[in-house]
Enzyme design. Structure first.
Site, short mmCIF file in Angstrom:
data_model
loop_
_atom_site.label_atom_id
_atom_site.label_comp_id
_atom_site.label_asym_id
_atom_site.label_seq_id
_atom_site.Cartn_x
_atom_site.Cartn_y
_atom_site.Cartn_z
N GLN A 9 0.82 -1.21 0.00
CA GLN A 9 0.00 0.00 0.00
C GLN A 9 0.86 1.27 0.00
O GLN A 9 1.91 1.30 0.65
CB GLN A 9 -0.89 -0.01 1.25
CG GLN A 9 -2.19 0.72 1.05
CD GLN A 9 -3.25 0.29 2.06
OE1 GLN A 9 -3.26 -0.85 2.50
NE2 GLN A 9 -4.15 1.17 2.41
N SER A 88 4.02 -6.61 2.71
CA SER A 88 2.66 -6.57 3.26
C SER A 88 1.65 -7.08 2.24
O SER A 88 1.67 -8.25 1.87
CB SER A 88 2.36 -5.14 3.75
OG SER A 88 1.13 -5.10 4.43
N LEU A 89 0.78 -6.20 1.73
CA LEU A 89 -0.18 -6.59 0.68
C LEU A 89 0.53 -7.28 -0.48
O LEU A 89 0.00 -8.22 -1.09
CB LEU A 89 -0.89 -5.32 0.18
CG LEU A 89 -1.48 -5.37 -1.22
CD1 LEU A 89 -2.74 -6.19 -1.23
CD2 LEU A 89 -1.75 -3.99 -1.76
N ARG A 113 -9.35 -8.78 2.60
CA ARG A 113 -8.32 -8.23 3.50
C ARG A 113 -8.52 -6.73 3.66
O ARG A 113 -8.50 -6.19 4.76
CB ARG A 113 -6.94 -8.51 2.88
CG ARG A 113 -5.74 -8.02 3.67
CD ARG A 113 -4.46 -8.32 2.85
NE ARG A 113 -3.22 -8.14 3.61
CZ ARG A 113 -2.54 -7.01 3.68
NH1 ARG A 113 -2.98 -5.93 3.05
NH2 ARG A 113 -1.41 -6.95 4.37
N HIS A 195 -0.43 -4.21 10.98
CA HIS A 195 0.65 -5.05 11.51
C HIS A 195 0.89 -4.81 13.01
O HIS A 195 2.02 -4.68 13.46
CB HIS A 195 1.94 -4.86 10.69
CG HIS A 195 1.72 -5.19 9.24
ND1 HIS A 195 1.53 -6.47 8.80
CD2 HIS A 195 1.62 -4.39 8.15
CE1 HIS A 195 1.32 -6.45 7.51
NE2 HIS A 195 1.36 -5.20 7.08
N GLN A 244 0.18 -12.61 9.27
CA GLN A 244 0.79 -11.38 8.77
C GLN A 244 0.12 -10.09 9.24
O GLN A 244 0.79 -9.08 9.47
CB GLN A 244 0.82 -11.44 7.23
CG GLN A 244 1.78 -10.45 6.60
CD GLN A 244 1.21 -9.83 5.33
OE1 GLN A 244 0.10 -9.31 5.32
NE2 GLN A 244 1.98 -9.90 4.27
#
Length: 295
Positions: A9, A88-89, A113, A195, A244
């Site tokens: 992101q 991440s993503l 998500r 996170h 995650q």
């Protein structure tokens, strides 16, 4: 060895993906399929939307995923990953690129998500902050001393760590870190504490969707954010992906592990150049470039 890395992101920009759509019949087909799966025209927002519209979580995450994955698909035979990782993503993009997830299942998970994270953000005000110029351990120890929820969330490169948690706790941590010599400790304009333990409701919601999804044998190892090492077992990949959302993104450690395992050429697949910039700060001796599609 060739390592393909996929951004998360923040890499979005207005007009992203339009060149792919206009120059590749395969890209056009996949973008149209995405519109159907998502139930709204994400291509309209990606190609013509404002920066503000692109910033909506339900748009941002699928948009970056689509740009990355469709770019990888249109590269065809030129796309031969020997190792992959995503920030991440971007880990979900990496899992489609290395054959663990189908395009359709990957997109559905990304959409779920995004919506689950949005909901978690609305439960309690929370935020993130970038801390520059301190050792990781100083940041971790300082967070541990603060009352309330604040944790190390993104290990982006040496000297750049993002912290995440309750608004007040993050602000207190920023003040304490500045006193300890941080060059900057700056609250970021994000929707919530990604996170961190604040994402537990999203983790639970996404876990159910991940459990129902088929994970295949990968064509090459994926270096996952949670463990920062090569993973090839589909059951393990699934477990790490579930963890995650509430665990830190160990990006520095992932890249270091890829280099140690023979990664010499790192290619960023997707919008922007964020990861190429981080690569130079993690290991200057490794080649880093962006994937491009020639019609």
């Amino acid at each position: 060895m060739k390592a393909y890395i996929f951004p998360g992101q923040g890499a979005q920009f207005t007009g992203m993906g339009l060149d792919l759509y206009e120059n590749s019949p395969l890209a056009q087909e996949l973008f149209e399929k995405a519109n159907t799966i998502l139930g709204f025209s994400i291509t309209d927002v990606m190609f013509e939307g404002t920066a503000e519209e692109l910033k909506q979580t339900k748009v941002t995450q699928p948009a970056i995923f689509l740009h990355s994955v469709i770019l990888a698909k249109v590269l065809g035979d030129d796309f031969k990953p020997e190792m992959v990782a995503g920030h991440s993503l971007g880990e979900l993009s990496a899992l489609v690129a290395n054959g663990v997830l189908s395009f359709e299942d990957g997109l559905r998970l990304v959409s779920k998500r995004a919506l689950a994270m949005q909901k978690a953000c609305e439960i309690q005000p929370s935020t993130m902050a970038a801390v520059l110029g301190l050792e990781d351990k100083v940041v971790e120890d300082t967070c541990a001393e603060i009352d309330g929820v604040v944790v190390a969330a993104n290990y982006n490169c040496p000297g750049q760590l993002v912290i995440s948690g309750e608004v007040e706790a993050v602000e207190k941590a920023c003040a304490a870190l500045t006193e300890k010599g941080a060059k900057r400790a700056l609250v970021l304009p994000v929707g919530g504490a990604f996170h961190s333990p604040m994402m537990e409701p999203a983790r639970e919601e996404l876990a159910a969707a991940i459990e129902e999804t088929t994970f295949n044998e990968p064509i090459c190892p994926v270096y996952q954010n949670v463990v920062a090492k090569a993973v090839t077992n589909p059951a393990e990949i699934k477990e790490n992906l579930i963890a995650q959302l509430t665990a830190p993104v160990k990006w520095t450690q992932c890249v270091q592990a890829m280099v140690a395992d023979g990664g010499t050429e790192f290619i960023e697949v997707g919008p922007g150049k964020v990861l190429q910039g981080l690569m130079r700060k993690i290991d200057r001796n490794v080649a880093a470039s962006g994937a491009s599609f020639e019609a």
